[in-house]
Motif scaffolding. Structure first.
Motif, PDB file in Angstrom:
ATOM      1  N   GLU A   1       7.503  -8.007  32.269  1.00  0.00           N
ATOM      2  CA  GLU A   1       9.025  -7.782  31.344  1.00  0.00           C
ATOM      3  C   GLU A   1      10.655  -8.323  31.086  1.00  0.00           C
ATOM      4  O   GLU A   1      10.942  -8.259  30.096  1.00  0.00           O
ATOM      5  CB  GLU A   1       9.019  -5.857  32.097  1.00  0.00           C
ATOM      6  CG  GLU A   1       8.024  -5.085  32.322  1.00  0.00           C
ATOM      7  CD  GLU A   1       8.107  -3.823  32.631  1.00  0.00           C
ATOM      8  OE1 GLU A   1       9.845  -3.405  33.026  1.00  0.00           O
ATOM      9  OE2 GLU A   1       7.554  -3.219  33.692  1.00  0.00           O
TER      10      GLU A   1
ATOM     11  N   HIS B   1      -1.647  -5.348  30.789  1.00  0.00           N
ATOM     12  CA  HIS B   1      -0.037  -4.819  31.230  1.00  0.00           C
ATOM     13  C   HIS B   1      -0.052  -4.006  29.692  1.00  0.00           C
ATOM     14  O   HIS B   1      -1.289  -5.150  28.213  1.00  0.00           O
ATOM     15  CB  HIS B   1       0.657  -5.853  30.966  1.00  0.00           C
ATOM     16  CG  HIS B   1       1.038  -6.757  32.343  1.00  0.00           C
ATOM     17  ND1 HIS B   1       1.481  -6.257  32.951  1.00  0.00           N
ATOM     18  CD2 HIS B   1      -0.432  -7.586  32.467  1.00  0.00           C
ATOM     19  CE1 HIS B   1       0.775  -7.394  33.816  1.00  0.00           C
ATOM     20  NE2 HIS B   1       0.712  -8.550  33.656  1.00  0.00           N
TER      21      HIS B   1
ATOM     22  N   LEU C   1       2.581  -2.516  27.522  1.00  0.00           N
ATOM     23  CA  LEU C   1       4.674  -2.338  27.648  1.00  0.00           C
ATOM     24  C   LEU C   1       4.710  -1.765  26.149  1.00  0.00           C
ATOM     25  O   LEU C   1       3.741  -1.790  24.314  1.00  0.00           O
ATOM     26  CB  LEU C   1       4.541  -3.747  27.683  1.00  0.00           C
ATOM     27  CG  LEU C   1       4.398  -4.374  28.414  1.00  0.00           C
ATOM     28  CD1 LEU C   1       3.360  -5.256  28.676  1.00  0.00           C
ATOM     29  CD2 LEU C   1       5.539  -4.951  29.279  1.00  0.00           C
TER      30      LEU C   1
ATOM     31  N   ALA D   1       6.029   1.310  30.559  1.00  0.00           N
ATOM     32  CA  ALA D   1       5.054  -0.201  31.193  1.00  0.00           C
ATOM     33  C   ALA D   1       3.971   0.187  31.969  1.00  0.00           C
ATOM     34  O   ALA D   1       4.385   1.413  32.598  1.00  0.00           O
ATOM     35  CB  ALA D   1       6.250  -1.270  31.589  1.00  0.00           C
TER      36      ALA D   1
ATOM     37  N   VAL E   1      12.494  -2.661  27.584  1.00  0.00           N
ATOM     38  CA  VAL E   1      11.076  -1.944  27.612  1.00  0.00           C
ATOM     39  C   VAL E   1      11.187  -0.794  28.309  1.00  0.00           C
ATOM     40  O   VAL E   1      12.060  -0.280  28.859  1.00  0.00           O
ATOM     41  CB  VAL E   1      10.988  -2.611  28.779  1.00  0.00           C
ATOM     42  CG1 VAL E   1       9.193  -2.338  29.065  1.00  0.00           C
ATOM     43  CG2 VAL E   1      10.869  -4.452  28.602  1.00  0.00           C
TER      44      VAL E   1
ATOM     45  N   LEU F   1       7.773  -1.017  23.772  1.00  0.00           N
ATOM     46  CA  LEU F   1       8.968  -1.812  23.646  1.00  0.00           C
ATOM     47  C   LEU F   1      10.231  -1.408  22.441  1.00  0.00           C
ATOM     48  O   LEU F   1       9.713  -0.879  21.299  1.00  0.00           O
ATOM     49  CB  LEU F   1       9.564  -3.014  23.248  1.00  0.00           C
ATOM     50  CG  LEU F   1       8.791  -4.706  23.896  1.00  0.00           C
ATOM     51  CD1 LEU F   1       8.693  -5.186  22.549  1.00  0.00           C
ATOM     52  CD2 LEU F   1       9.107  -4.995  25.510  1.00  0.00           C
TER      53      LEU F   1
ATOM     54  N   THR G   1       6.887  -7.020  36.965  1.00  0.00           N
ATOM     55  CA  THR G   1       8.448  -7.125  36.368  1.00  0.00           C
ATOM     56  C   THR G   1       8.332  -8.236  35.970  1.00  0.00           C
ATOM     57  O   THR G   1       9.912  -8.211  35.036  1.00  0.00           O
ATOM     58  CB  THR G   1       8.236  -6.719  38.019  1.00  0.00           C
ATOM     59  OG1 THR G   1       8.399  -5.946  38.474  1.00  0.00           O
ATOM     60  CG2 THR G   1      10.272  -6.582  37.986  1.00  0.00           C
TER      61      THR G   1
END
Length: 104
Positions: A12, A46, A48, A31, A28, A50, A9
């Motif tokens: 992000e 991680h 992610l 994730a 985002v 975007l 968190t």
């Protein structure tokens, strides 16, 4: 007692804030993370996704991303890089991978 947001968190939020500060707001859109450990460190990997409007500022921000510093409580961003980028109808979709390490 709450310990606050987890590393995922925080990462992000830091990415969104950094992009906004660079003049290229992002969202985002996906994730995920998995725990990671080595003989001396613990942390997380991680993935992610975007999205953002295509712009020279976004391109510049992405180029500098691997050298960026992120202030995450109790966690260091050891590595972050662009895995894939697509452009379609003025929208850029970026896949990122990052490695965070817990501070001891």
């Amino acid at each position: 007692m709450s310990r606050g947001p987890d590393a995922a968190t925080q990462l992000e939020r830091a990415l969104v804030a950094a992009a906004a500060a660079a003049g290229c707001p992002i969202a985002v859109t996906a994730a995920d993370w998995t725990r990671w450990a080595s003989a001396t460190f613990t942390g997380a990997r991680h993935s992610l996704t975007l999205t953002a409007g295509a712009s020279p500022l976004l391109e510049q921000w992405l180029v500098g991303l691997s050298d960026a510093e992120f202030a995450l409580r109790g966690t260091l961003v050891a590595d972050i890089h662009v895995v894939r980028m697509t452009r379609e109808d003025g929208v850029v979709t970026v896949a990122l991978e990052a490695l965070t390490v817990e501070e001891r």
